[in-house]
Each structure stands twice: as C-alpha cells, then as structure tokens.
Design a protein around this motif. Structure first.
Motif, PDB file in Angstrom:
ATOM      1  N   ASN A 121       0.825  -1.215   0.000  1.00 50.99           N
ATOM      2  CA  ASN A 121       0.000   0.000   0.000  1.00 50.99           C
ATOM      3  C   ASN A 121       0.860   1.266   0.000  1.00 50.99           C
ATOM      4  O   ASN A 121       0.583   2.221  -0.734  1.00 50.99           O
ATOM      5  CB  ASN A 121      -0.932   0.006   1.215  1.00 50.99           C
ATOM      6  CG  ASN A 121      -2.107  -0.946   1.049  1.00 50.99           C
ATOM      7  OD1 ASN A 121      -2.241  -1.596   0.019  1.00 50.99           O
ATOM      8  ND2 ASN A 121      -2.940  -1.039   2.056  1.00 50.99           N
ATOM      9  N   LEU A 122       1.900   1.292   0.843  1.00 51.34           N
ATOM     10  CA  LEU A 122       2.740   2.485   0.926  1.00 51.34           C
ATOM     11  C   LEU A 122       3.510   2.730  -0.374  1.00 51.34           C
ATOM     12  O   LEU A 122       3.613   3.864  -0.849  1.00 51.34           O
ATOM     13  CB  LEU A 122       3.711   2.359   2.101  1.00 51.34           C
ATOM     14  CG  LEU A 122       3.082   2.387   3.503  1.00 51.34           C
ATOM     15  CD1 LEU A 122       4.151   2.210   4.573  1.00 51.34           C
ATOM     16  CD2 LEU A 122       2.309   3.682   3.724  1.00 51.34           C
ATOM     17  N   LEU A 123       4.062   1.661  -0.944  1.00 50.49           N
ATOM     18  CA  LEU A 123       4.791   1.817  -2.209  1.00 50.49           C
ATOM     19  C   LEU A 123       3.852   2.187  -3.358  1.00 50.49           C
ATOM     20  O   LEU A 123       4.200   2.993  -4.228  1.00 50.49           O
ATOM     21  CB  LEU A 123       5.547   0.534  -2.544  1.00 50.49           C
ATOM     22  CG  LEU A 123       6.922   0.368  -1.889  1.00 50.49           C
ATOM     23  CD1 LEU A 123       7.484  -1.021  -2.167  1.00 50.49           C
ATOM     24  CD2 LEU A 123       7.883   1.439  -2.385  1.00 50.49           C
ATOM     25  N   THR A 155      11.520   2.880   6.123  1.00 49.54           N
ATOM     26  CA  THR A 155      11.228   4.209   5.580  1.00 49.54           C
ATOM     27  C   THR A 155      10.921   4.090   4.098  1.00 49.54           C
ATOM     28  O   THR A 155      11.691   3.502   3.336  1.00 49.54           O
ATOM     29  CB  THR A 155      12.424   5.155   5.777  1.00 49.54           C
ATOM     30  OG1 THR A 155      12.757   5.217   7.163  1.00 49.54           O
ATOM     31  CG2 THR A 155      12.087   6.554   5.285  1.00 49.54           C
ATOM     32  N   ILE A 156       9.790   4.639   3.697  1.00 48.10           N
ATOM     33  CA  ILE A 156       9.397   4.661   2.288  1.00 48.10           C
ATOM     34  C   ILE A 156       9.111   6.111   1.911  1.00 48.10           C
ATOM     35  O   ILE A 156       8.181   6.730   2.437  1.00 48.10           O
ATOM     36  CB  ILE A 156       8.156   3.781   2.031  1.00 48.10           C
ATOM     37  CG1 ILE A 156       8.489   2.312   2.332  1.00 48.10           C
ATOM     38  CG2 ILE A 156       7.674   3.940   0.591  1.00 48.10           C
ATOM     39  CD1 ILE A 156       7.331   1.361   2.152  1.00 48.10           C
ATOM     40  N   GLY A 157       9.951   6.673   1.048  1.00 47.04           N
ATOM     41  CA  GLY A 157       9.830   8.070   0.675  1.00 47.04           C
ATOM     42  C   GLY A 157       9.663   8.259  -0.819  1.00 47.04           C
ATOM     43  O   GLY A 157       9.932   7.356  -1.612  1.00 47.04           O
ATOM     44  N   LEU A 170      -9.159   3.737   1.943  1.00 44.77           N
ATOM     45  CA  LEU A 170      -9.049   2.700   2.974  1.00 44.77           C
ATOM     46  C   LEU A 170      -7.633   2.160   3.121  1.00 44.77           C
ATOM     47  O   LEU A 170      -7.327   1.489   4.105  1.00 44.77           O
ATOM     48  CB  LEU A 170      -9.990   1.525   2.654  1.00 44.77           C
ATOM     49  CG  LEU A 170     -11.488   1.796   2.786  1.00 44.77           C
ATOM     50  CD1 LEU A 170     -12.275   0.570   2.347  1.00 44.77           C
ATOM     51  CD2 LEU A 170     -11.846   2.162   4.214  1.00 44.77           C
ATOM     52  N   GLY A 171      -6.760   2.435   2.151  1.00 39.18           N
ATOM     53  CA  GLY A 171      -5.423   1.846   2.155  1.00 39.18           C
ATOM     54  C   GLY A 171      -4.610   2.199   3.378  1.00 39.18           C
ATOM     55  O   GLY A 171      -4.049   1.331   4.048  1.00 39.18           O
TER      56      GLY A 171
END
Length: 356
Positions: free
Chosen positions: A253-255, A282-284, A318-319
C-alpha cells in the motif's frame, strides 16, 4: 406546618447506585443472551456492531423494567418524576429510543455526581458510535455508487452500433477499471472488518523483512518503470517475527501510493535500519506531498487528501487506515513527514526485529 420528606443520605445513595449496577448488569447479560440467539439465525456482525446491538438491547430491557415500575407506581397514586429513580427511568428510556442528547445535572437532580456523569458518558459514547455508523454507511454508499454509475453509463454507450473500435476499447477499459475499484473496496472492507475482531490472533513467524521489501518492490516494478521513476533501496539483512502476509500488505500500500502520487521521472526510496529495540522501515518519494491540514486525517477510513486525484487514480480512502491497523496490531507505530511539492516519507517502527 407542612412535613417535608427528608433528603436521602449517603446510605440511600449507595443503595441506589448498587441497585442501578445490579439492574444494568442483569440487563446487559440478558441483552447478550438475546442477541446471541438472533446471531445464530442471522450470523454475527462485526465486533463493533455486536457491542452496540448488545448494549442497546440491554438499555431497552432496563427501560422496559423501569417503565413497568413507573406504571405500577402511578397506579398506586404516586406522581411520576418525584424521585431519582424516575429521573433515571426517563433518561435511560430516552437513550433506548435513540436520543443520545440526554444530560443529567447532578446538582439539579440531587443525584450522586459519579452516577450522573456515568450516564452522561454512556449517552455521549453511544451518540459517537451512532455518528460513526451513519458516516460509515454514507461513505460506503458513496464509494459504491460512483463506480456503479460509471459502469452503467459506459455499458449503455457500448450498445451503440456506430461506435469505433477505439471508442469501444476505451469504454471497456473504463468499465474494467471501475470494476476493479469495487473489488478493491470490497476486499479492503473485508480485511478491516476481520482485523477489527481483536480475537483473531496474528500468524507470527520468523521471516526476512529485507527480502519481503525487495519482493514487493519487484512486484510493483511495471508501475514505477512505466513512469520512469528511480527506485533506491538500502536493505540490510533483517529478521522479523510477525505476520508476513499482513505486513506485505503494508509495504504494498505504501509503495503503491508513492508511485501513484509521484510525477514522471521522480524518485522513490526504501530504507531499513535498526532503531533501538525496533526496526525502522522508511518509504519516501518526491511526489506532490500532503498538506498539514490533511496529514492529521490520512489514517482515517475513507479520508482522501486529494479527493479528485485519488478518485481518478482509483483510490477509496481505505489503504492507509488498513496500514495503520496492521502496524498497531504488531505493537508498532507509523508517522508521516511531507512537504507540498517536495514529497512524502512514511516511517514504520516495528518491535521484535533482529537486524544484522
């Protein structure tokens, strides 16, 4: 000289409190029993709705008992609302009928302060639950209605015989995309409902967190490659004891959000390091960023920081709430830093990790 009825002293108040506790406890047990029999036929709802229905059933039982008592007393010639028990009867009956604006003034009713506050808190709590329920139904209805309207409209257009092959392909792609939105909404709602049931244990096991992050990045390669995004990763060997499938959903979801909201030619980064007794993921990105007024709401269900852009990209709000729920279940935490026009960074902290 008129004889005035003496005001109840502390022993009378204590007896009243104990009687109220006994009545409410018995009614709550009865409410659970009644709803349990109903669920055998209808099937159990989510844990939140189960608690609300059982509580309302208990309140209805209390109101019924109090109502019968009041009727009996009136039949003996006693006036209603002449003591604290009648005041409680009226307040609880209103709550049972769905009026959660009940407020008891301890001084005005000669009622013990803690008892009045407990009833006021109960009314406020049930009112908040009702508001959440109505908002949830409204949001779900809206999210379902929008793609259904698109599907219906473009399906009707496909019936036209004078359409070109390019038009038919474009309309079919829109219908396919809206169908996927409905599928994603249904899947995320099911996952959130399942996770809300705290009785379900996590399937904890040891696995390589660094390999999992690498795997998710490779699965999403067609998406970030199509936008000419650069992906940088620093993933030292790291072993986690957690639910591998659920945490995979977090990174996906974050990526996916980082890719979706980063313009062409931008950059995405994935980092993994040890932070005290926890590991920090960490995902930036160098995307559009999130404003401060939106950052405090982004983990709420159905909230969309950029509603128009999220809708065009197929989001349903919702993610991130699913991400937050999974991280919380693992005893971790998540925070976000973002600047409009410069990018966003999510930091996930998870305990129980062993980095090498």
């Amino acid at each position: 000289m008129r004889n005035e009825r003496p005001r109840p002293g502390p022993p009378s108040v204590i007896r009243g409190i104990l009687m109220l506790i006994l009545i409410y406890g018995s009614a709550l047990a009865g409410g659970y029993g009644i709803t349990a029999q109903i669920y055998r036929v209808t099937g159990p709802p989510s844990e939140l709705l189960r608690q609300v229905f059982s509580g309302l059933t208990a309140l209805a039982l209390i109101a019924m008992v109090m109502g019968l008592t009041a009727s009996w007393r009136m039949g003996r010639g006693q006036r209603p609302h002449e003591n604290i028990h009648d005041i409680l009867t009226d307040a609880l009956a209103q709550i049972a009928r769905g009026n959660f604006d009940v407020f008891l003034d301890a001084k005005a009713t000669n009622m013990h302060h803690d008892l009045a506050e407990a009833i006021n808190d109960m009314a406020r709590g049930l009112g908040n639950l009702e508001t959440m329920r109505q908002d949830f139904i409204s949001n779900v209805s809206h999210e379902i209605q929008s793609p259904l309207t698109s599907i219906s409209g473009f399906a009707g257009l496909l019936k036209k015989e004078d359409l070109s092959a390019e038009q038919r392909r474009r309309y079919a792609e829109i219908i396919e995309g809206e169908s996927k939105r409905l599928s994603s909404l249904s899947e995320n709602l099911l996952k959130l409902t399942t996770l809300d049931n705290s009785k379900l244990p996590l399937n904890r096991q040891d696995f390589r967190l660094d390999k999992q992050l690498e795997h998710v990045a490779l699965l999403l390669e067609p998406q970030w490659s199509a936008k000419n995004l650069t992906l940088e990763a620093e993933l030292p060997l790291c072993i986690l004891c957690g639910d591998e499938d659920l945490l995979s959903q977090v990174w996906t979801n974050l990526l996916h959000n980082a890719i979706k909201f980063t313009p062409e030619g931008g950059q995405i980064s994935i980092g993994l390091k040890q932070e005290g007794d926890a590991a920090q993921v960490t995902i930036g990105d160098t995307g559009i960023g999130i404003g401060p007024e939106d950052r405090i709401h982004i983990f709420e269900r159905f909230y969309k920081a950029d509603k128009a852009r999220a809708r065009s990209a197929g989001g349903n709000g919702l993610g991130l709430s699913l991400v937050k729920k999974i991280v919380d279940l693992h005893g971790g935490s998540i925070r976000v830093e973002s600047t409009i026009g410069e990018g966003t960074t999510f930091e996930v902290f998870l305990p129980g990790l062993h980095c090498v």
